[in-house]
Design a protein around this motif. Structure first.
Motif, PDB file in Angstrom:
ATOM      1  N   SER A 367       0.844  -1.199   0.000  1.00 34.36           N
ATOM      2  CA  SER A 367       0.000   0.000   0.000  1.00 34.36           C
ATOM      3  C   SER A 367       0.873   1.241   0.000  1.00 34.36           C
ATOM      4  O   SER A 367       2.034   1.217   0.437  1.00 34.36           O
ATOM      5  N   ASP A 368       0.299   2.354  -0.478  1.00 37.15           N
ATOM      6  CA  ASP A 368       1.019   3.620  -0.446  1.00 37.15           C
ATOM      7  C   ASP A 368       1.254   4.084   0.987  1.00 37.15           C
ATOM      8  O   ASP A 368       2.243   4.766   1.275  1.00 37.15           O
ATOM      9  N   ALA A 369       0.342   3.737   1.875  1.00 36.81           N
ATOM     10  CA  ALA A 369       0.491   4.132   3.275  1.00 36.81           C
ATOM     11  C   ALA A 369       1.766   3.546   3.863  1.00 36.81           C
ATOM     12  O   ALA A 369       2.494   4.216   4.612  1.00 36.81           O
ATOM     13  N   ILE A 370       2.051   2.290   3.543  1.00 35.71           N
ATOM     14  CA  ILE A 370       3.289   1.666   4.014  1.00 35.71           C
ATOM     15  C   ILE A 370       4.486   2.264   3.285  1.00 35.71           C
ATOM     16  O   ILE A 370       5.488   2.638   3.906  1.00 35.71           O
ATOM     17  N   LYS A 371       4.386   2.357   1.973  1.00 37.92           N
ATOM     18  CA  LYS A 371       5.506   2.845   1.165  1.00 37.92           C
ATOM     19  C   LYS A 371       5.934   4.253   1.561  1.00 37.92           C
ATOM     20  O   LYS A 371       7.136   4.559   1.606  1.00 37.92           O
ATOM     21  N   ASN A 372       4.968   5.113   1.870  1.00 31.09           N
ATOM     22  CA  ASN A 372       5.266   6.516   2.154  1.00 31.09           C
ATOM     23  C   ASN A 372       5.336   6.836   3.641  1.00 31.09           C
ATOM     24  O   ASN A 372       5.460   8.006   4.022  1.00 31.09           O
ATOM     25  N   SER A 373       5.270   5.832   4.470  1.00 28.69           N
ATOM     26  CA  SER A 373       5.277   6.047   5.909  1.00 28.69           C
ATOM     27  C   SER A 373       6.573   6.741   6.362  1.00 28.69           C
ATOM     28  O   SER A 373       7.663   6.426   5.883  1.00 28.69           O
ATOM     29  N   VAL A 374       6.418   7.676   7.286  1.00 29.37           N
ATOM     30  CA  VAL A 374       7.568   8.421   7.806  1.00 29.37           C
ATOM     31  C   VAL A 374       8.080   7.756   9.085  1.00 29.37           C
ATOM     32  O   VAL A 374       7.301   7.479  10.001  1.00 29.37           O
ATOM     33  N   ILE A 375       9.369   7.492   9.120  1.00 32.57           N
ATOM     34  CA  ILE A 375       9.997   6.963  10.327  1.00 32.57           C
ATOM     35  C   ILE A 375      10.382   8.161  11.191  1.00 32.57           C
ATOM     36  O   ILE A 375      11.223   8.975  10.801  1.00 32.57           O
ATOM     37  N   THR A 376       9.745   8.294  12.345  1.00 24.55           N
ATOM     38  CA  THR A 376       9.960   9.464  13.192  1.00 24.55           C
ATOM     39  C   THR A 376      11.265   9.349  13.975  1.00 24.55           C
ATOM     40  O   THR A 376      11.872   8.276  14.058  1.00 24.55           O
ATOM     41  N   ALA A 377      11.655  10.460  14.559  1.00 25.00           N
ATOM     42  CA  ALA A 377      12.942  10.536  15.241  1.00 25.00           C
ATOM     43  C   ALA A 377      13.047   9.573  16.417  1.00 25.00           C
ATOM     44  O   ALA A 377      14.144   9.109  16.751  1.00 25.00           O
ATOM     45  N   ASP A 378      11.918   9.279  17.075  1.00 31.11           N
ATOM     46  CA  ASP A 378      11.956   8.426  18.254  1.00 31.11           C
ATOM     47  C   ASP A 378      11.791   6.948  17.926  1.00 31.11           C
ATOM     48  O   ASP A 378      11.697   6.112  18.822  1.00 31.11           O
TER      49      ASP A 378
END
Length: 458
Positions: A367-378
């Motif tokens: 899915s695009d949601a997985i592909k474009n997911s942002v890995i946050t700093a924490d």
């Protein structure tokens, strides 16, 4: 007890620097130091002196990769082949002489005089290891040489960049770990996809739960052929090629052009076929994504899709691969042939992600949601390496492990070896990743090690 490596009878087991200079003084009549102007801010005192051991197919990437680094200098190359064709492609003409020429021409372009002859060429890797001015070696030899060359390099105080698969057998990998840690050396396994931003991105998506709970992983690899068929005949050894030294610890066998150079990997005496070739890459990606460095599955089983070369053909590794494994946490591991290209697919309860060499533009996902997911700093962030060779040189300087240390290379290679054993025995095998032994199967355990041809020992 210290690991012991015995060389052929016509060589001493250990050359001192004094002995080496006495027997090879002519090799040092040319300058071996590049002027500081070549390296700019990287002064010669900070430069890491490198020797390339193995000047065949993979050196076409490894040698230029190291030459491009400003804080490293290639001072020697080594290969049992003087120069010839017969490699992966017909247009490839490789060996120690072409490699030496490439190095000298590279540094000549940077020298004010436009001339440089400071790279020495050798046919025996032990002569390279005898040089006190060499800090590290790049081992780009056939797999059956990896352990011997690595252990000997560690004993000589050299750091090691060893091409994948790290070993030929599980036992060889164990000996490599012992040597690296005993002598406080750096070893970088040449699984360069850990220095690929797409692979790092995919692994971070998995580590941070974007596909949910991981259920299945798939190591996708290439197929291979059967080689010359029944009736193939021994060939004369080409001039300038030390075939006996090429065989080294492997069994004596009649020379054939399809036995050596690039096609060595399709012979069980020297390699593990595509399982340890492209499979070493895809399996390593999976290991990194699952945070399984230093361990592996607990069960291996052959599957119906395995295809072996017909009887009488020269090659002995699987033409098509199909085996299943299972981790202790229940994750299913599949390794199978699926041409073209290779890659790694990881499937979870909430979707999947995949890296493929056929798509080097992006990480594929369900899915695009997985592909474009942002890995946050924490969240979990994996070590960043944009250049596998530079990562090695940085580790040599810092004395901190590189992105693919010896234990990681060993666990990845072991999965490949164990899968090959399961396919050869055609049955389910139980594995103890802590003891590194099959459970209740003496025949399988005997296949964890190969006897070395005398007088080579490790």
């Amino acid at each position: 007890m210290q690991n012991k490596i015995l060389p052929p009878e016509n060589k001493s087991s250990k050359l001192t620097r004094r002995d080496f200079i006495a027997t090879a003084s002519t090799a040092f009549m040319v300058p071996t130091i590049v002027p500081s102007s070549v390296f700019g801010a990287n002064a010669p005192s900070n430069r890491i002196n490198i020797a390339q051991i193995g000047c065949g197919n993979q050196s076409r990437a490894d040698l230029p990769g190291m030459l491009r680094l400003e804080d490293a200098q290639v001072v020697a190359v080594c290969d049992v082949n003087k120069a010839s064709g017969g490699y992966a492609r017909k247009e490839h003409f490789l060996g120690r002489d072409p490699a030496q020429k490439k190095v000298n021409e590279h540094y000549a372009k940077k020298a004010r005089s436009g001339k440089y002859q400071g790279c020495d060429a050798y046919s025996d890797f032990r002569d390279v290891l005898a040089r006190e001015d060499i800090d590290a070696v790049m081992i780009t030899l056939p797999d059956h040489w990896h352990a011997l060359a690595t252990v000997k390099a560690c004993e000589a105080g050299k750091d090691v960049y060893c091409q994948k698969p790290m070993s030929l057998t599980v036992h060889d990998g164990q000996q490599m770990i012992k040597a690296v840690r005993k002598h406080n050396r750096i070893l970088q396994t040449g699984s360069q996809y850990r220095s690929n931003k797409l692979v790092r991105r995919m692994c971070e998506l998995v580590r941070n739960g974007r596909i949910g709970e991981v259920k299945r992983v798939v190591s996708i690899i290439n197929s291979s052929g059967a080689g010359p068929g029944p009736g193939w005949k021994e060939m004369p050894v080409p001039a300038g090629f030390d075939y006996n030294m090429w065989l080294g610890p492997a069994p004596m066998a009649p020379y054939h052009s399809d036995r050596c150079f690039y096609r060595f990997r399709f012979h069980l005496d020297y390699s593990g076929g595509q399982v340890t070739n492209t499979g070493a890459h895809s399996t390593d990606i999976i290991q990194w994504a699952l945070d399984m460095d230093g361990t592996g599955p607990v069960e291996f089983e052959n599957q119906p899709g395995v295809v072996w070369p017909p009887k009488g053909h020269l090659y002995t590794t699987a033409m098509k691969t199909d085996f299943r494994a299972r981790y202790a946490n229940g994750i299913e591991f599949i390794c199978r042939t699926q041409d073209p290209g290779f890659g790694a697919r990881i499937e979870g309860t909430e979707g999947w992600v995949q890296f493929s060499v056929n798509n080097m533009r992006e990480v594929e996902a369900s899915s695009d949601a997985i592909k474009n997911s942002v890995i946050t700093a924490d969240e979990i962030h994996l070590p960043v390496s944009e250049n596998h060779y530079q990562n090695f040189i940085d580790s040599v300087k810092s004395r901190k492990d590189p992105i693919e240390p010896v234990e990681a290379g060993h666990s990845t290679a072991s999965i490949c070896h164990l899968g090959n054993i399961a396919m050869r025995l055609k049955r389910k095998l139980k594995w103890d990743p802590e003891k590194e032994q099959f459970i209740g199967d003496d025949e399988a355990n005997q296949m964890l090690q190969r006897p070395y041809r005398a007088p080579w020992q490790i």
